[in-house]
Write an enzyme that holds these catalytic residues in place. Sequence first.
Site, PDB file in Angstrom:
ATOM      1  N   CYS A 168      23.216  17.426 -15.059  1.00 48.27           N
ATOM      2  CA  CYS A 168      23.207  18.887 -14.964  1.00 48.27           C
ATOM      3  C   CYS A 168      21.937  19.546 -15.495  1.00 48.27           C
ATOM      4  CB  CYS A 168      24.425  19.462 -15.698  1.00 48.27           C
ATOM      5  SG  CYS A 168      26.004  19.092 -14.906  1.00 48.27           S
ATOM      6  N   ILE A 169      21.659  19.410 -16.787  1.00 47.36           N
ATOM      7  CA  ILE A 169      20.629  20.226 -17.418  1.00 47.36           C
ATOM      8  C   ILE A 169      19.230  19.995 -16.838  1.00 47.36           C
ATOM      9  CG2 ILE A 169      19.508  20.793 -19.611  1.00 47.36           C
ATOM     10  CD1 ILE A 169      22.138  20.370 -20.993  1.00 47.36           C
TER      11      ILE A 169
END
Length: 419
Positions: A260-261
């Site tokens: 994600c990040i």
Amino acid sequence: MRDLAVIGLGYAGLPLAREAAAAGLCVAGYDVNPRVVEGLNAGRSHVDDVSDHDVRAMFDAGFTATLDTAALGTAHAVVICVPTPLHADGSPDLTPVRRATQTLAPYVGRGTLVVLESTTYPGTTDDVVRPVLERGTGLTAGTDFHLAFAPERIDPGNKGFGLRNTPKVVGGLMPCCAQAAAALYGKVCDTVVMAKGTREAEMAKLLENTYRNVNIALVNELAMVAHELDVDLWDAIACAATKPFGFQPFHPGPGVGGHCIPVDPNYLIHQAHAAGSAVRLVELAQEINRGMPEYVVRRAAEVLGAGRSLRGVCVLLVGVTYKENVSDLRETPARPIVRRLRAESANVTYHDPYVAGFTVDDEPVDRAADVVRAAAAADLTILLQPHAAYDLDAIVAAAPLLLDARGCTHSTHSGAELL
């Protein structure tokens, strides 16, 4: 008919299937990977947060894992939980979403609920998924079938928050679609939050992860400055965190990892550029975080001593997963660190209780059998992940030199160097 079919049985899809089965729903799981399906059918989980016991309980509740697309036509609702990776140039790769939607289209009928959970940029549900489904069915989304977006919020290794007690955001193409999605998720989640529409729900997910990315970049940059100013940034963060309002602590590290990040901000950047706009702060944050592995190697050379190169130096990496206490290697900063150390002709080994084999650019990294003995034998140990299984006192005591990239030894182990 089944209540639910899940496309993609990975880090998002399998926990959803587990929670739905536990709630009494009749669930089918479809995946294109034979090893995933065969493993599940043999009672083995490939996801950290889903145990083998959980898998057996799912099957006891009627769950089915299959490679057969026909299972998608037996469900009232279908949720797409496939990866959304990046192309080599950093642009969004929606190939898995398009393929999953094309696979699903022949099985969508009147009244079917289709939900996309895969993280993506605003407009994907309406502009990418919707046309494929409408062309493939001859039906109209919002009239003949329901279409919604509900971003996954899985945090691997988080023991406090899982799918059940994390509020679920849902955004429908039309209000009736949102209501149908809310009815489904209301059976598996304690709280359902209704977004204005699919675009708002898609943006909410990007906002969550971009917020973290930007703030991590801030403290990573401050870590570099603090080192030059002889400031213990971790102590400064602890002091700032005592303020009861207006501050949330983030901590420096060797880079960001996970699906994600490091990935999601690129979806936002791409769509902003497509709209003729820019998100300069987000782009700068990506640049800073991508540069942290190189900074770690630069600090490693400094820890060795003035004038000493990394050539021939034995370097032990402790913990190579992207976060502590999980086996997840997706986008781990350990890989670019190994790549850079090898470019400097260092001899690299690693230890991680969760990782039996680790390769970088198709070349395996030697695995140490005992972390304390390996630390004692290495010229330099770099602590990347402070897994709970580690005895940090013993590692620090054994290592001739240790660089702590997580700041977890700063207050108790005077023998470690910080980033």
